[in-house]
Write a protein that holds these residues in place. Structure first.
Motif, PDB file in Angstrom:
ATOM      1  N   ALA A 163       0.818  -1.206   0.000  1.00  0.00           N
ATOM      2  CA  ALA A 163       0.000   0.000   0.000  1.00  0.00           C
ATOM      3  C   ALA A 163       0.858   1.265   0.000  1.00  0.00           C
ATOM      4  O   ALA A 163       1.876   1.350   0.674  1.00  0.00           O
ATOM      5  N   ARG A 164       0.417   2.225  -0.789  1.00  0.00           N
ATOM      6  CA  ARG A 164       1.024   3.554  -0.901  1.00  0.00           C
ATOM      7  C   ARG A 164       2.461   3.539  -1.391  1.00  0.00           C
ATOM      8  O   ARG A 164       3.224   4.463  -1.144  1.00  0.00           O
ATOM      9  N   SER A 165       2.831   2.499  -2.103  1.00  0.00           N
ATOM     10  CA  SER A 165       4.159   2.444  -2.717  1.00  0.00           C
ATOM     11  C   SER A 165       4.154   3.227  -4.022  1.00  0.00           C
ATOM     12  O   SER A 165       3.110   3.399  -4.663  1.00  0.00           O
ATOM     13  N   SER A 166       5.340   3.679  -4.424  1.00  0.00           N
ATOM     14  CA  SER A 166       5.525   4.366  -5.704  1.00  0.00           C
ATOM     15  C   SER A 166       6.532   3.571  -6.517  1.00  0.00           C
ATOM     16  O   SER A 166       7.678   3.388  -6.091  1.00  0.00           O
ATOM     17  N   VAL A 167       6.103   3.098  -7.685  1.00  0.00           N
ATOM     18  CA  VAL A 167       6.921   2.193  -8.496  1.00  0.00           C
ATOM     19  C   VAL A 167       7.434   2.956  -9.716  1.00  0.00           C
ATOM     20  O   VAL A 167       6.648   3.369 -10.573  1.00  0.00           O
ATOM     21  N   PHE A 168       8.769   3.129  -9.774  1.00  0.00           N
ATOM     22  CA  PHE A 168       9.388   3.881 -10.866  1.00  0.00           C
ATOM     23  C   PHE A 168      10.259   3.003 -11.752  1.00  0.00           C
ATOM     24  O   PHE A 168      10.755   3.477 -12.772  1.00  0.00           O
ATOM     25  N   SER A 169      10.470   1.736 -11.364  1.00  0.00           N
ATOM     26  CA  SER A 169      11.270   0.820 -12.171  1.00  0.00           C
ATOM     27  C   SER A 169      10.679  -0.582 -12.057  1.00  0.00           C
ATOM     28  O   SER A 169       9.846  -0.850 -11.190  1.00  0.00           O
ATOM     29  N   ASP A 170      11.122  -1.471 -12.934  1.00  0.00           N
ATOM     30  CA  ASP A 170      10.563  -2.820 -12.999  1.00  0.00           C
ATOM     31  C   ASP A 170      10.720  -3.560 -11.675  1.00  0.00           C
ATOM     32  O   ASP A 170      11.705  -3.375 -10.950  1.00  0.00           O
ATOM     33  N   LEU A 171       9.737  -4.434 -11.390  1.00  0.00           N
ATOM     34  CA  LEU A 171       9.777  -5.276 -10.207  1.00  0.00           C
ATOM     35  C   LEU A 171       9.797  -6.745 -10.639  1.00  0.00           C
ATOM     36  O   LEU A 171       9.084  -7.124 -11.568  1.00  0.00           O
ATOM     37  N   LEU A 178       7.819  -2.992  -1.438  1.00  0.00           N
ATOM     38  CA  LEU A 178       7.310  -1.924  -0.593  1.00  0.00           C
ATOM     39  C   LEU A 178       8.090  -0.639  -0.815  1.00  0.00           C
ATOM     40  O   LEU A 178       9.250  -0.665  -1.210  1.00  0.00           O
ATOM     41  N   GLY A 179       7.441   0.486  -0.520  1.00  0.00           N
ATOM     42  CA  GLY A 179       8.150   1.736  -0.349  1.00  0.00           C
ATOM     43  C   GLY A 179       8.122   2.680  -1.515  1.00  0.00           C
ATOM     44  O   GLY A 179       7.518   2.439  -2.554  1.00  0.00           O
ATOM     45  N   THR A 180       8.802   3.812  -1.287  1.00  0.00           N
ATOM     46  CA  THR A 180       8.965   4.847  -2.297  1.00  0.00           C
ATOM     47  C   THR A 180      10.420   5.274  -2.300  1.00  0.00           C
ATOM     48  O   THR A 180      10.868   5.890  -1.347  1.00  0.00           O
ATOM     49  N   PRO A 181      11.199   4.903  -3.308  1.00  0.00           N
ATOM     50  CA  PRO A 181      10.781   4.068  -4.438  1.00  0.00           C
ATOM     51  C   PRO A 181      10.581   2.612  -4.012  1.00  0.00           C
ATOM     52  O   PRO A 181      11.238   2.131  -3.093  1.00  0.00           O
ATOM     53  N   CYS A 182       9.684   1.927  -4.691  1.00  0.00           N
ATOM     54  CA  CYS A 182       9.320   0.559  -4.346  1.00  0.00           C
ATOM     55  C   CYS A 182      10.455  -0.408  -4.695  1.00  0.00           C
ATOM     56  O   CYS A 182      11.019  -0.337  -5.794  1.00  0.00           O
ATOM     57  N   ARG A 183      10.754  -1.284  -3.727  1.00  0.00           N
ATOM     58  CA  ARG A 183      11.819  -2.273  -3.901  1.00  0.00           C
ATOM     59  C   ARG A 183      11.364  -3.619  -3.355  1.00  0.00           C
ATOM     60  O   ARG A 183      10.543  -3.670  -2.432  1.00  0.00           O
ATOM     61  N   PRO A 184      11.919  -4.733  -3.865  1.00  0.00           N
ATOM     62  CA  PRO A 184      11.592  -6.047  -3.302  1.00  0.00           C
ATOM     63  C   PRO A 184      11.984  -6.116  -1.829  1.00  0.00           C
ATOM     64  O   PRO A 184      13.060  -5.665  -1.430  1.00  0.00           O
ATOM     65  N   HIS A 185      11.099  -6.696  -1.024  1.00  0.00           N
ATOM     66  CA  HIS A 185      11.334  -6.833   0.416  1.00  0.00           C
ATOM     67  C   HIS A 185      11.556  -8.291   0.803  1.00  0.00           C
ATOM     68  O   HIS A 185      12.449  -8.606   1.570  1.00  0.00           O
ATOM     69  N   SER A 186      10.709  -9.166   0.252  1.00  0.00           N
ATOM     70  CA  SER A 186      10.832 -10.593   0.559  1.00  0.00           C
ATOM     71  C   SER A 186      10.083 -11.386  -0.501  1.00  0.00           C
ATOM     72  O   SER A 186       9.225 -10.846  -1.200  1.00  0.00           O
ATOM     73  N   PRO A 187      10.377 -12.692  -0.617  1.00  0.00           N
ATOM     74  CA  PRO A 187       9.641 -13.524  -1.581  1.00  0.00           C
ATOM     75  C   PRO A 187       8.174 -13.648  -1.172  1.00  0.00           C
ATOM     76  O   PRO A 187       7.848 -13.631   0.016  1.00  0.00           O
TER      77      PRO A 187
END
Length: 198
Positions: A163-171, A178-187
């Motif tokens: 929730a409320r993440s901002s995605v600026f690059s591929d995941l 999670l987060g801003t910028p959004c990054r992998p946190h766990s599988p």
């Protein structure tokens, strides 16, 4: 000549903005008709009437799979640039700002107030030139509440965007991000519901 960071004058001149090279994909009269239909027909249809909303979108060129749920307050800029796979859900107040292609796979959830944005501007251009890039969301993705997905982003299959993440690059696929910028946190792991006979 480059501008200095201490300059107090505007670095852009919006009088020079020109999007005449941008292809909206349909003639102006059809775009105006779509905006009118969306403003009136969508909000007036009750929540369970997904078939009506999906039918309207198909009439305007969207590729909508079977069993798709689209809430009446969802907004699509140009439906002919949108494809939504089978059994996916588009929540309340979701915006699909489809200046470019938006492709959403099957069994995806785009939760309420999320914004998928395929357009931006060149911050180095004094004329603030329009830039667009497609968004691709693979099957099984959950974009949680109030997320921003930027132009050119691809999200791998079965990934969750918190929730409320901002995605600026591929995941990548099968991650909790999670987060801003959004990054992998766990599988992302699924709990098996398979019943084993004894």
């Amino acid at each position: 000549m480059t501008k200095t960071e201490t300059s107090t004058e505007a670095w852009v001149d919006l009088r020079k903005y020109d999007q005449s090279g941008f292809d909206r994909g349909k003639p102006g009269w059809l775009i105006l008709l779509w905006w009118l239909v969306q403003a009136i027909a969508f909000p007036l249809t009750p929540h369970p009437f997904n078939n009506i909303r999906c039918g309207i979108l198909r009439l305007f060129g969207a590729k909508i799979g079977q069993g798709v749920i689209i809430r009446p307050t969802a907004r699509l800029t140009y439906p002919w640039k949108v494809a939504i796979g089978d059994y996916s859900w588009i929540g309340d107040d979701v915006v699909l700002y489809s200046l470019d292609r938006i492709e959403i796979g099957e069994h995806c959830v785009i939760s309420q107030k999320s914004y998928l944005c395929t357009g931006s501007h060149d911050i180095h251009d004094p004329a603030f030139g329009l830039q667009t890039a497609p968004i691709a969301i693979a099957p099984g993705v959950w974009v949680a509440t109030d997320c921003f997905i930027g132009p050119g982003v691809a999200i791998g299959a079965n990934t969750v965007v918190g929730a409320r993440s901002s995605v600026f690059s591929d995941l990548p696929a099968a991650q909790i991000c999670l987060g801003t910028p959004c990054r992998p946190h766990s599988p992302r792991n699924l709990i098996s519901t398979k019943i084993i006979d004894n």
